[in-house]
Structure formats: structure tokens, C-alpha cells
Design a protein around this motif. Structure first.
Motif, PDB file in Angstrom:
ATOM      1  N   SER A  35      60.672  71.022  27.476  1.00 20.26           N
ATOM      2  CA  SER A  35      60.987  69.752  28.112  1.00 20.26           C
ATOM      3  C   SER A  35      62.065  69.906  29.177  1.00 20.26           C
ATOM      4  O   SER A  35      62.930  70.772  29.086  1.00 20.26           O
ATOM      5  CB  SER A  35      61.459  68.758  27.046  1.00 20.26           C
ATOM      6  N   VAL A  36      62.007  69.035  30.186  1.00 24.37           N
ATOM      7  CA  VAL A  36      63.049  68.947  31.207  1.00 24.37           C
ATOM      8  C   VAL A  36      63.872  67.702  30.915  1.00 24.37           C
ATOM      9  O   VAL A  36      63.333  66.592  30.845  1.00 24.37           O
ATOM     10  CB  VAL A  36      62.444  68.865  32.623  1.00 24.37           C
ATOM     11  N   ASN A  37      65.182  67.887  30.741  1.00 22.87           N
ATOM     12  CA  ASN A  37      66.090  66.784  30.439  1.00 22.87           C
ATOM     13  C   ASN A  37      67.224  66.739  31.461  1.00 22.87           C
ATOM     14  O   ASN A  37      67.566  67.774  32.060  1.00 22.87           O
ATOM     15  CB  ASN A  37      66.686  66.969  29.036  1.00 22.87           C
ATOM     16  N   PRO A  38      67.827  65.575  31.674  1.00 22.01           N
ATOM     17  CA  PRO A  38      68.924  65.488  32.651  1.00 22.01           C
ATOM     18  C   PRO A  38      70.048  66.485  32.420  1.00 22.01           C
ATOM     19  O   PRO A  38      70.644  66.985  33.379  1.00 22.01           O
ATOM     20  CB  PRO A  38      69.404  64.039  32.480  1.00 22.01           C
ATOM     21  N   SER A 118      57.741  67.659  24.560  1.00 21.76           N
ATOM     22  CA  SER A 118      58.551  66.620  25.195  1.00 21.76           C
ATOM     23  C   SER A 118      59.413  65.835  24.219  1.00 21.76           C
ATOM     24  O   SER A 118      60.210  64.999  24.645  1.00 21.76           O
ATOM     25  CB  SER A 118      57.627  65.632  25.923  1.00 21.76           C
ATOM     26  N   GLN A 288      63.132  69.816  37.751  1.00 27.87           N
ATOM     27  CA  GLN A 288      64.492  69.317  37.563  1.00 27.87           C
ATOM     28  C   GLN A 288      64.880  68.360  38.674  1.00 27.87           C
ATOM     29  O   GLN A 288      65.517  67.325  38.436  1.00 27.87           O
ATOM     30  CB  GLN A 288      65.481  70.482  37.509  1.00 27.87           C
ATOM     31  N   ASP A 290      62.855  66.506  40.498  1.00 27.23           N
ATOM     32  CA  ASP A 290      62.107  65.265  40.311  1.00 27.23           C
ATOM     33  C   ASP A 290      62.715  64.430  39.190  1.00 27.23           C
ATOM     34  O   ASP A 290      62.738  63.193  39.260  1.00 27.23           O
ATOM     35  CB  ASP A 290      60.638  65.572  40.004  1.00 27.23           C
ATOM     36  N   ASN A 291      63.223  65.093  38.162  1.00 32.24           N
ATOM     37  CA  ASN A 291      63.893  64.381  37.084  1.00 32.24           C
ATOM     38  C   ASN A 291      65.198  63.757  37.578  1.00 32.24           C
ATOM     39  O   ASN A 291      65.516  62.609  37.258  1.00 32.24           O
ATOM     40  CB  ASN A 291      64.162  65.346  35.925  1.00 32.24           C
ATOM     41  N   ARG A 292      65.933  64.498  38.383  1.00 32.95           N
ATOM     42  CA  ARG A 292      67.215  64.001  38.894  1.00 32.95           C
ATOM     43  C   ARG A 292      67.040  62.788  39.792  1.00 32.95           C
ATOM     44  O   ARG A 292      67.799  61.817  39.702  1.00 32.95           O
ATOM     45  CB  ARG A 292      67.942  65.109  39.661  1.00 32.95           C
ATOM     46  N   GLY A 294      64.307  60.840  40.013  1.00 32.68           N
ATOM     47  CA  GLY A 294      63.393  59.820  39.524  1.00 32.68           C
ATOM     48  C   GLY A 294      62.137  59.715  40.351  1.00 32.68           C
ATOM     49  O   GLY A 294      61.436  58.701  40.315  1.00 32.68           O
ATOM     50  N   LYS A 299      57.875  61.759  31.215  1.00 36.92           N
ATOM     51  CA  LYS A 299      58.657  62.849  30.645  1.00 36.92           C
ATOM     52  C   LYS A 299      58.132  64.147  31.218  1.00 36.92           C
ATOM     53  O   LYS A 299      56.945  64.455  31.108  1.00 36.92           O
ATOM     54  CB  LYS A 299      58.508  62.843  29.116  1.00 36.92           C
ATOM     55  N   LEU A 300      59.003  64.904  31.858  1.00 36.89           N
ATOM     56  CA  LEU A 300      58.585  66.122  32.548  1.00 36.89           C
ATOM     57  C   LEU A 300      58.618  67.316  31.606  1.00 36.89           C
ATOM     58  O   LEU A 300      59.579  67.516  30.874  1.00 36.89           O
ATOM     59  CB  LEU A 300      59.473  66.374  33.760  1.00 36.89           C
TER      60      LEU A 300
END
Length: 305
Positions: A35-38, A118, A288, A290-292, A294, A299-300
Motif C-alpha cells: 500500500s501507498v500511504n501519506p 491496501s 506517492q 498522486d497520493n500527495r 490527491g 487507495k493506491l
């Protein structure tokens, strides 16, 4: 996928390394998804460090889904070949990773690798937040009203369903385009942003607690709705101290119990998982970013396959 200095996504690089060897109580995993998390890009950027580089190269990632490949001394809960999900030790962005066996649960056959990878962080974070608000397993939740800010995000999706299953009346904030998603989770949807407190007051005469999972400037409204900063927690807003609100971080509490509970509900069809968007491991930097920003909703997840 590691970084040897802090910076933007360009500091991430694919390297070859020897397979890690499990210590006592550990297993080595053949990783399928991570999973990719902030926290991944926050740590990589150096924003939480006091130097220009980590002491040694860092492999990103916390949670994963994988197949058990080797057992450390004393491990009896799993065998080689078992499919599991949970928290890694020393990074999950890799083809091989280590994990404490006690921080893993079995992956049901009906749950895809992408979904399984995820779950661990968002599930344990959601359960921890509810417990801190007095809405945990075993708490008296009868008649309680909870506002979840960011109900359509990863943590929000889990927290909304679990709270509703415990008999809590949930009001979930989300964008206009995600109102139906929130409704489908068992909550009453409202649009976030200016005027939030008035919109919620139009739905209920009182709010017992509020859980901010989005960090979109809602804390003032949430404190006003609950009547006390003690009834609000956030996992995303750095301005928490300004409002006297608790900023909750970490994975304390009964982590594996909460993960096993949600996974069982997912396998039985009682819960829905957050939507996932999949990237190959080589595109961890883009994921990362794209997560940052938005830029991508969902859930990436990285895949090694």
C-alpha cells in the motif's frame, strides 16, 4: 524500491539486494502488493527529519499482502505458502520483505491481492480512532451520533462501516461526486467545506463525536458541533493543536484483532473495501506523488507482479 537521501519522488530507485533473513518470531514474505500511504512520502521528503539523508537507505511502505516464504524461529501461526496481509518490518516496497508473524492475518481466498495489500494501515487507523472516541468494540454506542470528515477516503470508508455496524448514526462528509458512495456505506452524506456545521445541524440536534480523516480544515466546525475539542480527533490536520484537538498517529491498540475483524467482515460480505488503484512497483514515485496531490481517487497500491 528505496531512497538514500531525502527529497522528491526522484530519489526513489530500484536496487538489487540479498533476500532478508527472518529473525525469531518473523517470516520472510514474497510480496504481491504493498500500500501507498501519506506517511511514505512524508518520510521520503525529509519533512520529518533533521538531516539531509537517512543513516542508511530506506525501503518505503508499511502494509502489504504476500505469501509466506520462510519462517523464523518460534513461528507456528503460519506455514510456508500461506497467504497473509498485515504490517511489514523494514519496508514493504520490495519483492521480499520481513514481518513479525504476530502482525499478520490470513488472507481470505475471496479477497484479491490488490484489496488485501491496501487494508492494514487504513483498518487499524480507523479502529483506533473509533476506540479513542469511545465508539470501540464493547463501548456503549446506543444513540451516539458521529461525524466522519472524509468518509469516502480509505480510513473513512472503514470507520463509517464499522461505526454503523456498531449502531452509531454516522454523518459522513465528502465531495459532491462521492455523496452516493458515503450513502452506500450506511451513513448520511453531507458536502464538506464552508457551512459544514450548519448542514450537519440541519440533520441532527446533537453530535457526540467527530473523526477527521481528511485534514481539509474542518476542525473548527467539528469542535463547534460536538461542543468540545475532547470529542474530536484528527489523523490528518496539522492544525490540531490550534483547536485543542488530539492528533492521533501510530498503530497502538489491538492492531491485529481489528484487522482480523474487518477482513472477516469483508470476506463475509458485511463490509466493503476502499476502491484501489494499482501501479507497478517501478512507478512508486508517481504513486506517492498522486497520493500527495490527491490527483487519483482511491487507495493506491503497488504490485510486484
Amino acid at each position: 524500491m528505496q531512497y538514500a537521501r531525502f527529497g522528491g519522488p526522484e530519489v526513489l530507485e530500484i536496487v538489487e539486494r540479498e533476500d532478508p533473513q527472518p529473525g525469531p518470531g518473523q517470516v520472510r514474505l514474497a510480496v504481491r502488493t504493498a500500500s501507498v500511504n501519506p506517511i511514505d512520502w512524508k518520510l521520503r521528503s525529509g519533512g520529518m527529519a533533521s538531516s539531509d539523508a537517512p543513516e542508511k537507505p530506506v525501503i518505503g511502505g508499511i502494509d502489504l499482502a504476500a505469501t509466506v516464504e520462510a519462517l523464523g524461529e518460534g513461528v507456528t501461526a503460519f506455514g510456508v505458502g500461506d497467504e497473509v496481509l498485515g504490517h511489514a518490518v523494514g519496508g514493504a516496497y520490495a519483492e521480499r520483505a520481513l514481518a513479525d508473524a504476530a502482525r499478520l492475518v490470513a488472507k481470505p481466498a475471496g479477497v484479491s491481492w490488490e484489496i488485501a495489500g491496501s487494508l492494514a494501515v487504513v483498518v487499524t487507523t480507523a479502529y483506533r480512532g473509533l476506540a479513542l472516541l469511545g465508539l470501540g468494540e464493547g463501548d456503549d454506542t446506543a444513540g451516539k451520533v458521529l461525524v466522519i470528515s472524509g468518509a469516502s477516503g480509505g480510513v473513512g470508508v472503514v470507520a463509517t462501516q464499522v461505526a454503523a455496524a456498531r449502531g452509531v448514526t454516522v454523518i459522513g462528509t465528502a465531495s459532491e461526486r462521492h455523496q452516493d458512495v458515503v450513502k452506500g456505506l450506511g451513513a448520511t452524506p453531507v458536502v464538506y467545506g464552508d457551512g459544514l456545521a450548519d448542514r450537519v445541524r440541519g440533520l441532527t440536534a446533537h453530535v457526540d463525536a467527530a473523526f477527521d480523516t481528511a485534514g481539509k480544515g474542518a476542525l473548527g466546525d467539528l469542535v463547534a458541533l460536538t461542543g468540545s475539542a475532547d470529542r474530536v480527533i484528527t489523523i490528518a490536520d496539522p492544525e490540531a493543536g490550534t483547536y485543542g484537538v488530539t492528533f492521533s498517529a501510530g498503530a497502538d491498540g489491538e492492531v491485529e484483532g481489528s484487522l482480523a475483524d474487518f477482513v472477516a467482515g469483508l470476506a463475509a460480505g458485511r463490509y466493503r473495501a476502499p476502491e484501489v488503484v494499482v501501479y507497478p512497483l517501478e512507478q512508486a514515485g508517481q504513486a506517492q506523488e498522486d497520493n500527495r496531490t490527491g490527483a487519483v481517487s482511491g487507495k493506491l497500491v503497488l504490485t510486484t507482479a
